[in-house]
Design an enzyme around this catalytic site. Structure first.
Site, PDB file in Angstrom:
ATOM      1  N   LYS A 149      -1.861  -1.687  -4.088  1.00 24.07           N
ATOM      2  CA  LYS A 149      -3.307  -0.471  -3.517  1.00 24.07           C
ATOM      3  C   LYS A 149      -2.158   0.314  -3.875  1.00 24.07           C
ATOM      4  O   LYS A 149      -1.502   0.691  -2.893  1.00 24.07           O
ATOM      5  CB  LYS A 149      -3.961  -0.981  -1.840  1.00 24.07           C
ATOM      6  CG  LYS A 149      -5.063   0.207  -2.225  1.00 24.07           C
ATOM      7  CD  LYS A 149      -5.289   0.411  -0.838  1.00 24.07           C
ATOM      8  CE  LYS A 149      -6.230   1.858  -0.705  1.00 24.07           C
ATOM      9  NZ  LYS A 149      -6.529   1.782   0.420  1.00 24.07           N
ATOM     10  N   LYS A 205       1.353  -0.956   0.094  1.00 22.12           N
ATOM     11  CA  LYS A 205       0.377  -0.198   0.051  1.00 22.12           C
ATOM     12  C   LYS A 205       0.757   1.556   0.124  1.00 22.12           C
ATOM     13  O   LYS A 205       1.688   1.572   1.409  1.00 22.12           O
ATOM     14  CB  LYS A 205      -1.201   0.297   1.062  1.00 22.12           C
ATOM     15  CG  LYS A 205      -1.560   1.122   1.114  1.00 22.12           C
ATOM     16  CD  LYS A 205      -2.654   0.647   2.315  1.00 22.12           C
ATOM     17  CE  LYS A 205      -3.612   1.974   2.544  1.00 22.12           C
ATOM     18  NZ  LYS A 205      -4.533   1.796   3.790  1.00 22.12           N
TER      19      LYS A 205
HETATM   20  C1  PBG Z   1      -7.444   2.920   5.446  1.00 21.82           C
HETATM   21  C2  PBG Z   1      -7.992   2.629   3.873  1.00 21.82           C
HETATM   22  C3  PBG Z   1      -7.520   3.296   3.052  1.00 21.82           C
HETATM   23  C4  PBG Z   1      -8.078   3.049   1.310  1.00 21.82           C
HETATM   24  C5  PBG Z   1      -8.969   2.430   1.478  1.00 21.82           C
HETATM   25  N1  PBG Z   1      -8.146   1.827   3.303  1.00 21.82           N
HETATM   26  C6  PBG Z   1      -7.250   5.328   3.338  1.00 21.82           C
HETATM   27  C7  PBG Z   1      -5.993   5.126   3.025  1.00 21.82           C
HETATM   28  O1  PBG Z   1      -5.231   4.747   3.691  1.00 21.82           O
HETATM   29  O2  PBG Z   1      -5.222   6.741   3.717  1.00 21.82           O
HETATM   30  C8  PBG Z   1      -8.402   3.955   0.174  1.00 21.82           C
HETATM   31  C9  PBG Z   1      -8.996   3.884  -0.936  1.00 21.82           C
HETATM   32  C10 PBG Z   1      -9.517   4.969  -1.521  1.00 21.82           C
HETATM   33  O3  PBG Z   1      -8.696   5.499  -2.071  1.00 21.82           O
HETATM   34  O4  PBG Z   1     -10.644   3.901  -2.623  1.00 21.82           O
HETATM   35  N2  PBG Z   1      -8.948   2.990   6.112  1.00 21.82           N
END
Ligand code: PBG
Length: 327
Positions: A249, A197
């Protein structure tokens, strides 16, 4: 002048032959719909930066879950938006917190027909918006956060979740969640690890959707977009800690990462087409600059081709319907 004997165009000349030799198909069963449920709503509410995406009430969430199942999507990923937040994100651990209540609702409504998943992270529940607990110096405290994740995982499993998605990028989170689930008798609950991520600006519209309180950024725990090898290390650790699936992601700006992860592990690989990826296409399409449906399906096909077997996308329901018409 000699004419070519070998003509790749022969395999492109009709829709029938193109269909015959197509290397990549996206199956609706591989699409997962992220859904937001907000505490205290009586009617669903639009999210300005994500046209077509709603903050659901408990009631509208159940109905939308049924609609998604009817369209043939394979999974639902639930995010809770609480009415109140605190420094420790206690609403995420509370069995009566909005996310846990919504898990019960959705599992009761459609639980046999689809994989119900939940985001396992504190950022929606903390007053400071970070994914974990803060140490006195303001840094996110990795190990204190792990204890909260363990309790949150058990609360979600008690509510009936099929698969949890630890997404906070704390070191050791998959192992801690796996052990906590097992110790509580939830051996059957799977872990979809947000293994890779990035600290991405593409999450912007999501933060509107969850009314994030975050000031600053997450670069001290999410990854540097410049790094690829680091992602392979993250994936290797998560698989060793017991991840059942691993996720990358965002998706489209990181297809090289999806591909490398696919080559490195044998567990199913998921990719999350995040809010900013969706919003860019929606904005361009609203201006008449791109063909919305074609771009939608092209991005999903590309993510699939790169090696993601499961795709989280805000277009899941619409794409599932389009794909069923097509094949
Ligand atoms: C954290 C989480 C995020 C997203 C999914 N889970 C936000 C982050 O890490 O700042 C982002 C998903 C998206 O942008 O569609 N709970």
């Amino acid at each position: 002048m000699p004419y070519p004997e070998i003509r790749p165009r022969r395999l492109r000349r009709s829709a029938a032959v193109r269909r015959l030799v197509s290397e990549t198909r996206v199956d609706p069963a591989e699409l997962v719909l992220p859904m937001f449920v907000r505490e205290g709503l009586t009617e669903p509410r639009a999210v300005a930066s994500l046209p077509g995406v709603l903050q659901h009430s408990r009631d509208s969430l159940r109905k939308a879950a049924v609609e998604a199942v009817q369209a043939g999507v394979g999974g639902l990923m639930l995010f809770g938006v609480p009415a109140e937040r605190d420094a420790t994100g206690s609403g995420g651990l509370d069995p009566d917190g909005i996310l846990n209540v919504a898990i019960r609702d959705v599992v009761a409504e459609v639980g046999d027909a689809v994989v119900v998943m939940s985001d396992l992270c504190l950022d929606e529940f903390t007053s400071h918006g970070h994914c974990g607990l803060l140490a006195p110096d303001g840094a996110v405290d990795n190990d204190a956060t792990l204890e909260a994740y363990a309790r949150m995982a058990v609360a979600q499993a008690d509510a009936g979740i099929h698969m949890v998605g630890p997404s906070g990028m704390m070191d050791g989170q998959v192992g801690v969640v796996r052990r906590a689930l097992d110790a509580a008798g939830h051996q059957d609950v799977a872990v979809l690890a947000y293994a890779v991520k990035y600290a991405s600006a593409f999450f912007g519209p999501f933060r509107d959707a969850v009314e994030s309180a975050l000031e600053g950024d997450r670069r001290a725990y999410q990854q540097d977009p410049a790094n690829l090898r680091e992602s392979l290390r993250e994936v290797e650790l998560d698989v060793a800690e017991g991840a059942d699936l691993v996720m990358v992601k965002p998706a489209l700006p990181y297809l090289d990462v999806v591909s490398a992860v696919r080559a490195a592990v044998d567990v199913p690989v998921a990719a999350y087409q995040v809010s900013g990826e969706y919003a860019m296409v929606e904005a361009a399409a609203a201006n008449g600059w791109v063909d919305r449906e074609r771009v939608m399906l092209e991005t999903l096909t590309s993510i699939r081709r790169a090696g993601a077997q499961v795709i989280l996308t805000y277009w899941a329901v619409e794409a599932a319907k389009l794909l069923r018409e097509r094949y």
